[in-house]
Design a protein around this motif. Structure first.
Motif, PDB file in Angstrom:
ATOM      1  N   ILE A  24       0.852  -1.187   0.000  1.00 31.63           N
ATOM      2  CA  ILE A  24       0.000   0.000   0.000  1.00 31.63           C
ATOM      3  C   ILE A  24       0.884   1.232   0.000  1.00 31.63           C
ATOM      4  CG2 ILE A  24      -1.599   1.382   1.373  1.00 31.63           C
ATOM      5  CD1 ILE A  24      -2.884  -1.135   2.332  1.00 31.63           C
ATOM      6  N   ASP A  25       0.583   2.171  -0.865  1.00 32.60           N
ATOM      7  CA  ASP A  25       1.249   3.468  -0.878  1.00 32.60           C
ATOM      8  C   ASP A  25       0.157   4.516  -0.757  1.00 32.60           C
ATOM      9  OD1 ASP A  25       2.563   5.824  -1.359  1.00 32.60           O
ATOM     10  OD2 ASP A  25       3.703   5.079  -3.072  1.00 32.60           O
ATOM     11  N   ILE A  26       0.015   5.074   0.429  1.00 37.32           N
ATOM     12  CA  ILE A  26      -1.062   6.034   0.678  1.00 37.32           C
ATOM     13  C   ILE A  26      -0.899   7.255  -0.211  1.00 37.32           C
ATOM     14  CG2 ILE A  26      -2.085   7.567   2.412  1.00 37.32           C
ATOM     15  CD1 ILE A  26      -1.498   5.367   4.464  1.00 37.32           C
ATOM     16  N   SER A  27       0.363   7.660  -0.492  1.00 35.01           N
ATOM     17  CA  SER A  27       0.578   8.832  -1.344  1.00 35.01           C
ATOM     18  C   SER A  27       0.049   8.609  -2.764  1.00 35.01           C
ATOM     19  CB  SER A  27       2.059   9.206  -1.384  1.00 35.01           C
ATOM     20  OG  SER A  27       2.807   8.193  -2.037  1.00 35.01           O
ATOM     21  N   ARG A  28      -0.036   7.348  -3.176  1.00 31.40           N
ATOM     22  CA  ARG A  28      -0.598   6.999  -4.487  1.00 31.40           C
ATOM     23  C   ARG A  28      -2.119   6.927  -4.438  1.00 31.40           C
ATOM     24  NH1 ARG A  28       2.712   1.953  -5.701  1.00 31.40           N
ATOM     25  NH2 ARG A  28       0.882   0.977  -4.850  1.00 31.40           N
ATOM     26  N   GLY A  29      -2.672   7.027  -3.251  1.00 36.21           N
ATOM     27  CA  GLY A  29      -4.113   6.921  -3.122  1.00 36.21           C
ATOM     28  C   GLY A  29      -4.600   5.488  -3.042  1.00 36.21           C
ATOM     29  N   ASP A  30      -3.716   4.556  -2.660  1.00 34.32           N
ATOM     30  CA  ASP A  30      -4.098   3.148  -2.597  1.00 34.32           C
ATOM     31  C   ASP A  30      -5.169   2.878  -1.541  1.00 34.32           C
ATOM     32  OD1 ASP A  30      -2.367   2.481  -4.586  1.00 34.32           O
ATOM     33  OD2 ASP A  30      -0.855   1.604  -3.276  1.00 34.32           O
ATOM     34  N   LEU A  31      -5.108   3.589  -0.434  1.00 33.92           N
ATOM     35  CA  LEU A  31      -6.049   3.327   0.648  1.00 33.92           C
ATOM     36  C   LEU A  31      -7.101   4.420   0.631  1.00 33.92           C
ATOM     37  CD1 LEU A  31      -6.782   1.535   3.027  1.00 33.92           C
ATOM     38  CD2 LEU A  31      -5.331   2.949   4.457  1.00 33.92           C
ATOM     39  N   LEU A  32      -8.265   4.081   0.188  1.00 31.08           N
ATOM     40  CA  LEU A  32      -9.353   5.043   0.078  1.00 31.08           C
ATOM     41  C   LEU A  32     -10.530   4.577   0.917  1.00 31.08           C
ATOM     42  CD1 LEU A  32      -9.325   5.495  -3.800  1.00 31.08           C
ATOM     43  CD2 LEU A  32      -8.235   6.973  -2.121  1.00 31.08           C
ATOM     44  N   VAL A  33     -11.027   5.457   1.727  1.00 27.02           N
ATOM     45  CA  VAL A  33     -12.249   5.166   2.469  1.00 27.02           C
ATOM     46  C   VAL A  33     -13.221   6.270   2.128  1.00 27.02           C
ATOM     47  CG1 VAL A  33     -13.272   4.835   4.730  1.00 27.02           C
ATOM     48  CG2 VAL A  33     -10.938   4.061   4.311  1.00 27.02           C
ATOM     49  N   ASP A  34     -14.289   5.922   1.466  1.00 22.93           N
ATOM     50  CA  ASP A  34     -15.278   6.909   1.068  1.00 22.93           C
ATOM     51  C   ASP A  34     -16.657   6.429   1.496  1.00 22.93           C
ATOM     52  OD1 ASP A  34     -16.006   4.948  -0.781  1.00 22.93           O
ATOM     53  OD2 ASP A  34     -14.855   5.863  -2.389  1.00 22.93           O
ATOM     54  N   ALA A  35     -17.664   7.034   0.976  1.00 20.15           N
ATOM     55  CA  ALA A  35     -19.032   6.681   1.355  1.00 20.15           C
ATOM     56  C   ALA A  35     -19.337   5.218   1.061  1.00 20.15           C
ATOM     57  CB  ALA A  35     -20.021   7.587   0.639  1.00 20.15           C
ATOM     58  N   GLN A  36     -18.692   4.649   0.055  1.00 21.59           N
ATOM     59  CA  GLN A  36     -18.919   3.246  -0.277  1.00 21.59           C
ATOM     60  C   GLN A  36     -17.916   2.333   0.433  1.00 21.59           C
ATOM     61  OE1 GLN A  36     -18.755   3.087  -4.522  1.00 21.59           O
ATOM     62  NE2 GLN A  36     -20.863   3.814  -4.747  1.00 21.59           N
ATOM     63  N   GLU A  37     -17.012   2.890   1.207  1.00 19.80           N
ATOM     64  CA  GLU A  37     -16.017   2.130   1.973  1.00 19.80           C
ATOM     65  C   GLU A  37     -15.203   1.184   1.114  1.00 19.80           C
ATOM     66  OE1 GLU A  37     -15.940   1.267   5.844  1.00 19.80           O
ATOM     67  OE2 GLU A  37     -17.938   1.935   6.369  1.00 19.80           O
ATOM     68  N   THR A  38     -14.357   1.746   0.270  1.00 19.06           N
ATOM     69  CA  THR A  38     -13.393   0.946  -0.482  1.00 19.06           C
ATOM     70  C   THR A  38     -12.187   0.750   0.415  1.00 19.06           C
ATOM     71  OG1 THR A  38     -14.137   1.865  -2.570  1.00 19.06           O
ATOM     72  CG2 THR A  38     -11.948   0.837  -2.543  1.00 19.06           C
ATOM     73  N   LEU A  39     -11.823  -0.493   0.652  1.00 18.29           N
ATOM     74  CA  LEU A  39     -10.713  -0.807   1.531  1.00 18.29           C
ATOM     75  C   LEU A  39      -9.652  -1.580   0.763  1.00 18.29           C
ATOM     76  CD1 LEU A  39     -12.773  -2.089   4.601  1.00 18.29           C
ATOM     77  CD2 LEU A  39     -11.891   0.212   4.228  1.00 18.29           C
ATOM     78  N   ALA A  40      -8.398  -1.338   1.109  1.00 21.16           N
ATOM     79  CA  ALA A  40      -7.306  -2.097   0.508  1.00 21.16           C
ATOM     80  C   ALA A  40      -6.781  -3.072   1.548  1.00 21.16           C
ATOM     81  CB  ALA A  40      -6.199  -1.161   0.055  1.00 21.16           C
ATOM     82  N   ALA A  41      -6.451  -4.273   1.124  1.00 21.09           N
ATOM     83  CA  ALA A  41      -5.901  -5.289   2.029  1.00 21.09           C
ATOM     84  C   ALA A  41      -4.571  -5.761   1.463  1.00 21.09           C
ATOM     85  CB  ALA A  41      -6.866  -6.458   2.149  1.00 21.09           C
ATOM     86  N   VAL A  42      -3.613  -5.999   2.356  1.00 19.67           N
ATOM     87  CA  VAL A  42      -2.306  -6.508   1.942  1.00 19.67           C
ATOM     88  C   VAL A  42      -2.072  -7.863   2.578  1.00 19.67           C
ATOM     89  CG1 VAL A  42      -1.286  -4.228   1.593  1.00 19.67           C
ATOM     90  CG2 VAL A  42      -1.112  -5.321   3.813  1.00 19.67           C
ATOM     91  N   GLN A  43      -1.225  -8.646   1.943  1.00 12.18           N
ATOM     92  CA  GLN A  43      -0.874  -9.953   2.487  1.00 12.18           C
ATOM     93  C   GLN A  43      -0.047  -9.751   3.754  1.00 12.18           C
ATOM     94  OE1 GLN A  43       1.293 -12.408  -0.227  1.00 12.18           O
ATOM     95  NE2 GLN A  43       1.155 -14.198   1.091  1.00 12.18           N
ATOM     96  N   ALA A  44      -0.305 -10.539   4.769  1.00  6.93           N
ATOM     97  CA  ALA A  44       0.427 -10.443   6.027  1.00  6.93           C
ATOM     98  C   ALA A  44       1.886 -10.820   5.822  1.00  6.93           C
ATOM     99  CB  ALA A  44      -0.200 -11.374   7.068  1.00  6.93           C
ATOM    100  N   ILE A  45       2.768 -10.113   6.541  1.00  5.70           N
ATOM    101  CA  ILE A  45       4.176 -10.484   6.471  1.00  5.70           C
ATOM    102  C   ILE A  45       4.404 -11.733   7.314  1.00  5.70           C
ATOM    103  CG2 ILE A  45       4.983  -8.124   6.064  1.00  5.70           C
ATOM    104  CD1 ILE A  45       5.871  -8.091   9.025  1.00  5.70           C
ATOM    105  N   ARG A  46       5.402 -12.502   6.939  1.00  8.63           N
ATOM    106  CA  ARG A  46       5.743 -13.735   7.660  1.00  8.63           C
ATOM    107  C   ARG A  46       7.263 -13.747   7.846  1.00  8.63           C
ATOM    108  NH1 ARG A  46       4.108 -17.722  10.780  1.00  8.63           N
ATOM    109  NH2 ARG A  46       4.447 -19.855  10.112  1.00  8.63           N
ATOM    110  N   PRO A  47       7.755 -13.027   8.877  1.00  7.64           N
ATOM    111  CA  PRO A  47       9.210 -12.994   9.075  1.00  7.64           C
ATOM    112  C   PRO A  47       9.760 -14.374   9.422  1.00  7.64           C
ATOM    113  CG  PRO A  47       8.053 -11.750  10.797  1.00  7.64           C
ATOM    114  CD  PRO A  47       7.020 -12.275   9.862  1.00  7.64           C
ATOM    115  N   ASP A  48      11.017 -14.602   9.070  1.00  8.02           N
ATOM    116  CA  ASP A  48      11.663 -15.862   9.421  1.00  8.02           C
ATOM    117  C   ASP A  48      11.782 -16.002  10.931  1.00  8.02           C
ATOM    118  OD1 ASP A  48      11.963 -16.662   6.785  1.00  8.02           O
ATOM    119  OD2 ASP A  48      13.894 -15.664   6.585  1.00  8.02           O
ATOM    120  N   PHE A  49      12.138 -14.900  11.600  1.00  9.16           N
ATOM    121  CA  PHE A  49      12.306 -14.922  13.052  1.00  9.16           C
ATOM    122  C   PHE A  49      11.672 -13.704  13.684  1.00  9.16           C
ATOM    123  CE2 PHE A  49      15.799 -17.695  11.885  1.00  9.16           C
ATOM    124  CZ  PHE A  49      15.774 -18.654  12.881  1.00  9.16           C
ATOM    125  N   ALA A  50      11.205 -13.872  14.898  1.00  2.92           N
ATOM    126  CA  ALA A  50      10.848 -12.758  15.777  1.00  2.92           C
ATOM    127  C   ALA A  50      11.696 -12.932  17.032  1.00  2.92           C
ATOM    128  CB  ALA A  50       9.369 -12.791  16.140  1.00  2.92           C
TER     129      ALA A  50
END
Length: 142
Positions: free
Chosen positions: A9-35
């Motif tokens: 998601i790049d908010i500056s590109r306008g990827d995440l938009l919430v308007d009257a129709q509620e358009t939502l962007a979803a990204v795949q969860a990260i899966r680090p090798d270690f925590a």
């Protein structure tokens, strides 16, 4: 509701938009090798628990493929089964346990020590890789 799947998601590109129709962007969860998380208490088997607020440590442990736990204290076998305090991170998720007193320093560890503001400010003022190496290698706790 419209859900748009994105790799990032790049908010500056306008990827995440919430308007009257509620358009939502979803990204795949990260899966680090270690925590690597710091707990107050752990046992040699890999069970670990947090006293006070767990913050994001439990969530990080669930996202990662493997977990390394550093702990203020290591307790004996049977401590978790005999205690009212149960493991926030179970043994089967843990790759290694390391006894590291003051391992969260210069930040706080609930019930053990407060943040060291002067060390945090000194770290934030570092301006080069060499300064970082000098700081880490020569750091002395007050």
């Amino acid at each position: 509701i419209t859900i748009v799947l994105k790799d990032e998601i790049d908010i500056s590109r306008g990827d995440l938009l919430v308007d009257a129709q509620e358009t939502l962007a979803a990204v795949q969860a990260i899966r680090p090798d270690f925590a690597i998380v710091h707990a107050q208490t752990a046992d040699a088997n890999g069970n670990a628990c947090f006293e006070g607020p767990p913050y994001e440590d439990v969530l990080l442990s669930r996202a990662a493929k493997r977990v390394i736990v550093t702990a203020e204290r290591i307790v004996g076998d049977g401590w978790f089964s005999a205690s009212e305090q149960k493991a926030d991170i179970p043994h089967f998720m843990t790759a290694a346990v390391v006894h590291v007193p003051r391992g969260a320093s210069p930040c706080a560890c609930y019930g053990y020590y407060e943040p060291n503001d002067s060390l945090i400010r000194a770290f934030l003022a570092l301006d080069s890789r060499e300064a970082l190496l000098d700081f880490v290698q020569g750091r002395k706790e007050p």
